[in-house]
Design an enzyme around this catalytic site. Structure first.
Site: not given
Length: 708
Positions: A10, A128
């Site tokens: 994925v 992040d």
């Protein structure tokens, strides 16, 4: 990966590949991120393992749930919750130019604030935050933040300096190289809020210098008039150039427009949808938990049996087959086995590089890096023989490979009491077995059935490890020493008697380069490259040589315990060049560069191998050999000693009960030979003693082809 079934890839990122998998135990879909740590540097490994460490610290409905991690196929696998709705970035991209309603923006934004509040409460910076790292559930009404790979755990009121994160979301202070704290995450959340309101990034440019200039100016395109001025003002506060003027996460949550939405969010997330058929309530009891485990075990019994059967070795007595000369032979004795017995190997072409034995374990490392474990099918002879029986019956030892190793190359193994430490050729340390006293180094006291990485040491390249009865000492390639486990007697060398469940850095008294490390029952020894010995822990009977004594001087300053590593001072040991050491329960043995053996400590059972002159307490002595024997290595058990001669001889002395000496001898205080069943010349490659048993590996002297 035996517990999971891969479905598809994925995603791929800088640090690994992400798979959608099905957990076989309950058919639940999970995400497994595989990070190839074997080829990484120590710094890169630390970044890789950081995500699992941080996720394990966090527990919140708006943060991706962490399940476990394991090492397989030379990759660290992190198992975590699967968010079916994909990323917030994809969701916004698919909307085209159709802006979100303010209510939906606030619902998503408030959940993001709740998750960040939990992260900051743990003194963690995400570093992040971006729409690609914000995931959604299937209905896309629940937010879950993920990807903590470059997160940083801060000490109180500390700031970070490293420039990390996605450029479009980094704060002005990061652009200037200034220290930063939680306010940089607030800036990133402001950038995400701008994206929710405009479907575009707040700061974009064709190159990095232009992007930095835009961020430093702090200028953004106007927001649509469909959104309230109050929401626009909150956005501008979060994107303030001065971090001190940005609101904290708690202040943002306290804003009236946010509080009102939070109440609705709590009601929506907490709402339980009632199914058409109401199931019976599930009550967790010890019996129900056990029945689930038993049921799961029954389902997997066939698979488990077939998997293990591939590792089992059945003895063949067919005389029609040619007799192949084995590349290695492993002997064991003790615990009721009175003479050396050959242990079966999975294949005849296996070469054994090293062996280790614990209280109950017998393990070996092959030349090609596989770990072999021998399991006993029965206990000692004294409990299996029938009354009146005269034939001696030995337990059957069945070899198998370590489960879950799967392409990981083991370089060294060491056994403690009911636990084992394995060191890979890439300097990664794994442990399994009993978690008593925190000996596994995982930060807890849980037992582990399969080898698990000691995560605290992933940022280092471990080159040596030794297990005591309930503690461990490891050395890195940078000559750093770490210890953990039981700490009484000062055996950890940490200047205290405190126990630790995770690795602790050890300070050495002098600048010494470590050649080998050796742990005993309640003490530790370090052998340096300049052939000197450093010791800490219990010095009862002066087994560590920390008393200032010698043959020609009286005891001066008896030392019972030493809580930090200190040089051995007993004469003549302190003047000699030592190349091999071993520790028993109440005694120790050393071998010099001149192949002379010395013993120290208690001689209650003759384990020092010396005659009447050894009645002098706490004085090092030399074992009495009948011939002029050159000793090359020693190993110590609880009340006995085994030494190897330069010509392949094996000598043992000490207490002889339950087969400790590998021979039938009444007088056990003098070294005597142990006869191995070898028909041709051989070389001893490794020896290990622990408690009352011995494990020894040999190979033929004639050169043979290496095993594959």
């Amino acid at each position: 990966m035996d517990k999971y079934e891969k479905i598809r890839v994925v995603g791929r990122g800088a640090y690994g590949t992400v798979y959608l998998c099905r957990r076989l135990s309950d058919q639940k879909l999970v995400i497994i991120k595989q990070i190839p740590v074997e080829q990484m540097t120590g710094e890169e490994r630390q970044v890789a393992v950081n995500e699992s460490k941080v996720l394990a610290m966090l527990d919140h409905p708006n943060i991706i749930k962490y399940y476990e991690n394991f090492l397989e196929d030379k990759a660290l696998s992190i198992v975590m919750e699967y968010a079916e709705g994909g990323t917030l970035f994809d969701y916004l991209q698919h909307r085209g130019n159709a802006l979100l309603e303010e209510g939906e923006v606030l619902r998503l934004f408030c959940q993001l604030l709740l998750s960040l509040q939990h992260v900051h409460s743990k003194q963690i910076l995400h570093r992040d935050l971006k729409t690609q790292n914000i995931l959604l559930n299937k209905r896309r009404d629940v937010v879950k933040i993920a990807d903590f790979g470059i997160s940083k755990i801060l000490s109180s009121k500390s700031k970070a300096f490293t420039v990390v994160g996605t450029p479009c979301y980094i704060s002005p202070e990061l652009c200037e190289g200034k220290p930063y704290n939680q306010k940089s995450d607030i800036w990133a959340v402001g950038c995400v809020l701008y994206e929710l309101l405009t479907l575009k990034r707040a700061f974009e440019a064709d190159n990095l210098p232009a992007l930095v200039m835009k961020i430093m100016r702090g200028s953004i395109a106007p927001i649509s008039d469909r959104y309230t001025d109050y929401l626009k003002r909150l956005l501008l506060q979060m994107l303030h150039l001065d971090p001190d003027k940005r609101p904290s996460i708690n202040k943002v949550i306290a804003e009236p427009i946010i509080i009102k939405t939070l109440a609705n969010v709590y009601m929506e997330i907490g709402r339980v949808k009632c199914p058409l058929k109401i199931p019976k309530p599930f009550v967790v009891t010890s019996n129900s938990a056990n029945s689930k485990v038993q049921s799961s075990n029954r389902k997997d019994s066939t698979k488990s049996l077939s998997r293990k059967s591939s590792n089992l070795v059945l003895n063949s007595s067919s005389s029609s087959l040619p007799k192949l000369r084995p590349l290695s032979t492993v002997y064991c004795w003790g615990y009721g086995v009175n003479t050396p017995v050959r242990l079966p190997l999975p294949h005849s072409d296996i070469q054994i590089a090293q062996v280790s034995t614990g209280r109950t374990q017998r393990v070996a490392v092959t030349k090609n890096g596989r770990l072999i474990i021998w399991e006993s099918s029965s206990v000692g002879t004294d409990s299996t023989m029938l009354p009146g029986a005269v034939d001696q019956q030995y337990p059957s030892f069945i070899p198998r490979y370590l489960e879950g190793q799967s392409a990981v190359t083991i370089q060294h193994v060491s056994c403690g009491d009911m636990f084992t430490a394995c060191l890979t050729d890439r300097g990664i340390l794994m442990t399994y077995g009993s978690g008593a006293h925190g000996s596994l180094g995982h930060g807890d006291y849980h037992d582990v059935s399969q080898a698990k990485i000691v995560e605290e040491l992933l940022g280092y390249e471990v080159v040596m490890v030794s297990c005591g009865a309930s503690h461990v000492v490891a050395v890195t390639n940078d000559n750093e020493v770490f210890s953990w486990g039981r700490g009484d007697n000062g055996r950890l060398g940490l200047d205290s008697q405190e126990s630790f469940a995770s690795p602790q850095s050890v300070l050495l008294p002098v600048q010494s380069h470590i050649a080998s490390v050796h742990c005993g029952l309640d003490c530790s020894l370090l052998l340096t490259t300049d052939k000197k010995v450093l010791a800490c822990g219990s010095n009862r009977y002066n087994k560590l040589g920390l008393d200032d004594v010698g043959p020609n001087k009286k005891t001066n300053g008896k030392v019972d315990e030493m809580h930090t590593y200190s040089p051995v001072v007993s004469s003549p040991i302190h003047q000699l060049s030592i190349h091999s050491v071993a520790i028993g329960t109440a005694h120790a043995a050393l071998v010099t560069d001149d192949n002379v053996c010395f013993t120290l400590g208690s001689n209650q059972f003759g384990q020092l191998g010396c005659e009447t002159e050894t009645n002098t307490p706490r004085i090092p002595c030399r074992p009495t050999f009948h011939d002029d024997v050159q000793i090359t290595a020693v190993a110590c058990g609880d009340m006995f000693t085994v030494a190897l001669g330069s010509d392949g001889q094996v000598f043992s002395w000490g207490k002889s009960s339950r087969g400790r000496l590998g021979r039938q001898e009444d007088h056990s205080g003098i070294p005597q030979k142990v006869e191995l069943n070898e028909e041709e010349p051989f070389t001893i490659t490794s020896i290990s003693c622990n408690h009352g048993n011995t494990l020894l590996a040999t190979k033929p002297c004639v050169n043979q082809a290496d095993s594959p």
